[in-house]
Scaffold this motif. Structure first.
Motif, PDB file in Angstrom:
ATOM      1  N   UNK A   1       0.853  -1.228   0.142  1.00 42.96           N
ATOM      2  CA  UNK A   1      -0.052  -0.165  -0.017  1.00 42.96           C
ATOM      3  C   UNK A   1       0.850   1.188   0.036  1.00 42.96           C
ATOM      4  N   UNK A   2       1.924   1.305   0.765  1.00 49.35           N
ATOM      5  CA  UNK A   2       2.759   2.457   0.823  1.00 49.35           C
ATOM      6  C   UNK A   2       3.647   2.852  -0.595  1.00 49.35           C
ATOM      7  N   UNK A   3       3.798   1.765  -0.891  1.00 48.23           N
ATOM      8  CA  UNK A   3       4.586   1.806  -2.275  1.00 48.23           C
ATOM      9  C   UNK A   3       3.458   2.313  -3.367  1.00 48.23           C
ATOM     10  N   UNK A   4       2.413   1.758  -3.529  1.00 43.91           N
ATOM     11  CA  UNK A   4       1.428   2.464  -4.464  1.00 43.91           C
ATOM     12  C   UNK A   4       1.372   3.702  -4.199  1.00 43.91           C
ATOM     13  N   UNK A   5       1.162   4.221  -3.033  1.00 47.89           N
ATOM     14  CA  UNK A   5       0.604   5.625  -3.044  1.00 47.89           C
ATOM     15  C   UNK A   5       1.997   6.604  -3.085  1.00 47.89           C
ATOM     16  N   UNK A   6       3.201   5.885  -2.713  1.00 38.55           N
ATOM     17  CA  UNK A   6       4.257   6.799  -3.039  1.00 38.55           C
ATOM     18  C   UNK A   6       4.622   6.893  -4.558  1.00 38.55           C
ATOM     19  N   UNK A   7       4.290   5.885  -5.320  1.00 41.10           N
ATOM     20  CA  UNK A   7       4.257   5.954  -6.695  1.00 41.10           C
ATOM     21  C   UNK A   7       3.261   6.920  -7.354  1.00 41.10           C
ATOM     22  N   UNK A   8       2.127   6.729  -6.666  1.00 42.53           N
ATOM     23  CA  UNK A   8       0.870   7.618  -7.289  1.00 42.53           C
ATOM     24  C   UNK A   8       1.370   9.271  -6.911  1.00 42.53           C
ATOM     25  N   UNK A   9       2.260   9.550  -5.980  1.00 41.97           N
ATOM     26  CA  UNK A   9       2.718  10.877  -5.650  1.00 41.97           C
ATOM     27  C   UNK A   9       3.475  11.438  -6.973  1.00 41.97           C
ATOM     28  N   UNK A  10       4.648  10.352  -7.380  1.00 40.65           N
ATOM     29  CA  UNK A  10       5.644  10.635  -8.300  1.00 40.65           C
ATOM     30  C   UNK A  10       4.680  10.889  -9.689  1.00 40.65           C
ATOM     31  N   UNK A  11       3.646   9.934 -10.088  1.00 39.72           N
ATOM     32  CA  UNK A  11       2.850   9.928 -11.085  1.00 39.72           C
ATOM     33  C   UNK A  11       2.065  11.428 -10.930  1.00 39.72           C
ATOM     34  N   UNK A  12       1.515  11.886 -10.103  1.00 40.00           N
ATOM     35  CA  UNK A  12       1.087  13.133 -10.230  1.00 40.00           C
ATOM     36  C   UNK A  12       2.099  14.463 -10.306  1.00 40.00           C
ATOM     37  N   UNK A  13       3.258  14.257  -9.671  1.00 43.82           N
ATOM     38  CA  UNK A  13       4.201  15.017  -9.817  1.00 43.82           C
ATOM     39  C   UNK A  13       4.820  15.141 -11.300  1.00 43.82           C
ATOM     40  N   UNK A  14       4.941  13.949 -11.918  1.00 41.43           N
ATOM     41  CA  UNK A  14       5.260  14.061 -13.197  1.00 41.43           C
ATOM     42  C   UNK A  14       4.186  14.583 -14.372  1.00 41.43           C
TER      43      UNK A  14
ATOM     44  N   UNK B   1      10.958  18.404 -19.323  1.00 46.92           N
ATOM     45  CA  UNK B   1      10.607  18.179 -17.959  1.00 46.92           C
ATOM     46  C   UNK B   1      11.760  17.423 -17.175  1.00 46.92           C
ATOM     47  N   UNK B   2      12.152  16.510 -17.671  1.00 43.66           N
ATOM     48  CA  UNK B   2      13.425  15.600 -17.340  1.00 43.66           C
ATOM     49  C   UNK B   2      12.843  15.178 -15.885  1.00 43.66           C
ATOM     50  N   UNK B   3      11.720  14.960 -15.498  1.00 43.30           N
ATOM     51  CA  UNK B   3      11.292  14.192 -14.168  1.00 43.30           C
ATOM     52  C   UNK B   3      12.036  12.905 -14.061  1.00 43.30           C
ATOM     53  N   UNK B   4      12.667  12.776 -12.984  1.00 46.27           N
ATOM     54  CA  UNK B   4      13.039  11.545 -12.508  1.00 46.27           C
ATOM     55  C   UNK B   4      12.820  11.423 -11.097  1.00 46.27           C
ATOM     56  N   UNK B   5      12.153  10.305 -10.615  1.00 43.91           N
ATOM     57  CA  UNK B   5      11.701   9.580  -9.331  1.00 43.91           C
ATOM     58  C   UNK B   5      12.297   8.388  -9.144  1.00 43.91           C
ATOM     59  N   UNK B   6      11.651   7.873  -8.085  1.00 43.48           N
ATOM     60  CA  UNK B   6      12.286   6.342  -7.793  1.00 43.48           C
ATOM     61  C   UNK B   6      11.553   5.419  -8.826  1.00 43.48           C
ATOM     62  N   UNK B   7      10.271   5.673  -9.216  1.00 40.09           N
ATOM     63  CA  UNK B   7       9.793   4.592 -10.191  1.00 40.09           C
ATOM     64  C   UNK B   7       9.399   5.316 -11.606  1.00 40.09           C
ATOM     65  N   UNK B   8       9.256   6.645 -11.437  1.00 38.68           N
ATOM     66  CA  UNK B   8       8.711   7.314 -12.643  1.00 38.68           C
ATOM     67  C   UNK B   8       9.874   8.278 -13.226  1.00 38.68           C
ATOM     68  N   UNK B   9      10.012   8.130 -14.630  1.00 34.36           N
ATOM     69  CA  UNK B   9      10.774   8.958 -15.509  1.00 34.36           C
ATOM     70  C   UNK B   9      10.122   9.414 -16.435  1.00 34.36           C
ATOM     71  N   UNK B  10      10.211  10.894 -16.916  1.00 30.80           N
ATOM     72  CA  UNK B  10       9.622  11.368 -18.098  1.00 30.80           C
ATOM     73  C   UNK B  10      10.410  12.497 -18.808  1.00 30.80           C
ATOM     74  N   UNK B  11      10.833  12.437 -20.026  1.00 23.44           N
ATOM     75  CA  UNK B  11      11.438  13.670 -20.348  1.00 23.44           C
ATOM     76  C   UNK B  11      10.763  15.003 -20.454  1.00 23.44           C
ATOM     77  N   UNK B  12       9.801  14.641 -21.529  1.00 21.06           N
ATOM     78  CA  UNK B  12       8.778  15.636 -21.935  1.00 21.06           C
ATOM     79  C   UNK B  12       9.466  16.363 -23.016  1.00 21.06           C
ATOM     80  N   UNK B  13       8.739  17.275 -23.721  1.00 21.22           N
ATOM     81  CA  UNK B  13       7.622  18.065 -23.147  1.00 21.22           C
ATOM     82  C   UNK B  13       6.316  17.162 -23.457  1.00 21.22           C
ATOM     83  N   UNK B  14       5.226  17.488 -23.120  1.00 15.92           N
ATOM     84  CA  UNK B  14       4.001  17.074 -23.694  1.00 15.92           C
ATOM     85  C   UNK B  14       3.666  17.352 -25.018  1.00 15.92           C
TER      86      UNK B  14
END
Length: 433
Positions: free
Chosen positions: A150-163, A194-207
């Motif tokens: 559960x904790x990991x799911x929400x930690x990942x969700x935080x990164x998804x929203x940030x990205x 964007x160059x977002x880089x978290x523990x689970x999520x990466x995305x260069x962007x732009x949209x």
């Protein structure tokens, strides 16, 4: 007072017997006209928004198969709501349009692009109901043997929203020029990586999609666990919650607004909307007779199968006469189990009794009475700071919504607690107005 309508692209929303009612339309369940019609009805009733709940699989925990869920008309989402919303957008101009989408199984670039596209196509009326998916059956549909904790799911969700927010901001306001005379289609200096880089999520962007009318969709959330509430307090603009009594609603309301304050957010930045079922009659006795009839269509086994899917335990292996409070939760959604337990502990219901009650309204309050009586109950909860409004779920479909919009909404408008006209053009404007 804010009003949002709960919808699903299947036979069952909250009331698991409603589809069997003679007045419920079911033959058009796969037709666009079904969804276009209800969108028009709800917009005529000046609802803030509608939204689709969604499940990425068919519950098959109960008895180890999906026979009960499919065979008896449970929560089986038969169409992708992302395909339905554009049809509803085309026949409306004001009502918000909400979509449930998993942060667990979808990449933020895909999510951000789709949500921005829908916000453009609807002229700024989209909401994203963010879910950190909980069930193993959904995980297996996406190539995973088990769900993360559960904790990991929400930690990942935080990164998804940030990205996603970074991607939505990758086009500044005014970046799209469309200037034929000079040949300037867009201003590259206002479009950014964007160059977002978290523990689970990466995305260069732009949209690829330009900034949408709302900038980003309204964020909706329904987590009830401690971690879910913290997540909602950070991101949510609409909180959909299942609470059973006025005191439960007030406790949740105060707790959530306090969590928002700790994050520096003002109370009006998020509306708290508990779920309500409604059965309306010309007289109280007629309303109670209607409620008795539709509630009598509930299937106990379907309720058992539904709870099994929600809490991650195969209830077919347990004694239906044992108290629900004695169950030990090994997996699944802690928040869902707490909601179910909260709604049954005061009466000490057995597992079988709780299953039938759950299949009637998923344990949210069922308001039964005349339009005046329904309006009285809603105003009492609203005035006593138990909520900022309500998520209405249908008993008969589309009849309950049609009846509510024609009979209860005018009373709320006359009392001055609900809009008579839309004053803004976007969903966020409806919520802040």
């Amino acid at each position: 007072m804010h009003l949002v309508a709960f919808l699903m692209t299947g036979p069952t929303c909250h009331h698991h017997g409603a589809w069997r009612h003679p007045e419920s339309d079911i033959e058009d369940i796969l037709s666009p006209t079904r969804y276009e019609h209800i969108a028009r009805v709800l917009e005529a009733g000046k609802f803030d928004s509608l939204f689709f709940a969604d499940i990425l699989g068919i519950y098959d925990l109960y008895n180890g198969n999906f026979d009960t869920m499919v065979g008896r008309g449970g929560q089986v989402c038969m169409l992708d709501p992302a395909m339905v919303l554009p049809m509803m957008a085309r026949v409306t101009s004001h009502i918000g349009l909400g979509l449930t989408y998993s942060s667990t199984f979808n990449h933020p670039y895909q999510i951000a692009r789709m949500m921005a596209s829908l916000d453009h196509l609807s002229a700024g009326r989209v909401a994203w109901n963010v879910v950190a998916s909980t069930s193993t059956l959904e995980a297996r549909n996406f190539g995973m043997e088990e769900m993360p904790g559960r904790a990991q799911r929400y930690d990942r969700a935080d990164e998804v929203l940030e990205a996603c927010f970074a991607l939505w901001d990758s086009w500044e306001k005014g970046a799209l020029l469309l200037d034929k005379a000079t040949g300037a289609f867009a201003d590259p200096s206002k479009i950014h990586y964007v160059d977002y880089a978290g523990k689970w999520i990466k995305s260069r962007g732009p949209l690829t999609t330009p900034r949408s009318p709302q900038g980003h969709p309204v964020i909706m959330q329904a987590g009830s666990s401690e971690r879910g509430r913290d997540f909602g307090a950070r991101w949510g603009e609409i909180i959909f919650t299942l609470q059973h009594h006025k005191t439960d609603m007030q406790e949740f309301y105060n707790d959530f607004k306090a969590r928002m304050a700790l994050r520096g957010r003002a109370p009006e930045e998020c509306v708290i909307l508990p779920s309500i079922d409604v059965v309306i009659g010309e007289t109280e006795s007629i309303a109670r007779a209607r409620a008795d009839y539709v509630n009598g269509l509930v299937d106990t086994q379907l309720g058992m199968a539904q709870i099994s899917g929600h809490i991650g335990i195969d209830l077919s292996k347990l004694d239906p006469d044992q108290p629900l409070a004695d169950l030990a939760l090994e997996e699944g959604s802690r928040g869902s189990f707490d909601v179910i337990l909260q709604g049954t502990k005061a009466e000490g219901l057995t597992l079988g009794e709780a299953a039938r009650r759950f299949a009637t309204s998923e344990l949210c309050p069922q308001l039964v009475g005349t339009p005046e009586m329904i309006a009285d109950r809603l105003c009492d909860l609203f005035d006593d700071h138990a909520c900022d409004g309500f998520v209405l779920t249908p008993t008969t479909f589309p009849g309950m919504y049609e009846q509510f919009c024609k009979t209860v909404v005018p009373i709320l408008q006359k009392r001055g607690v609900f809009r008579t006209e839309y004053t803004g053009s976007t969903l966020r404007a409806h919520l802040r107005g």
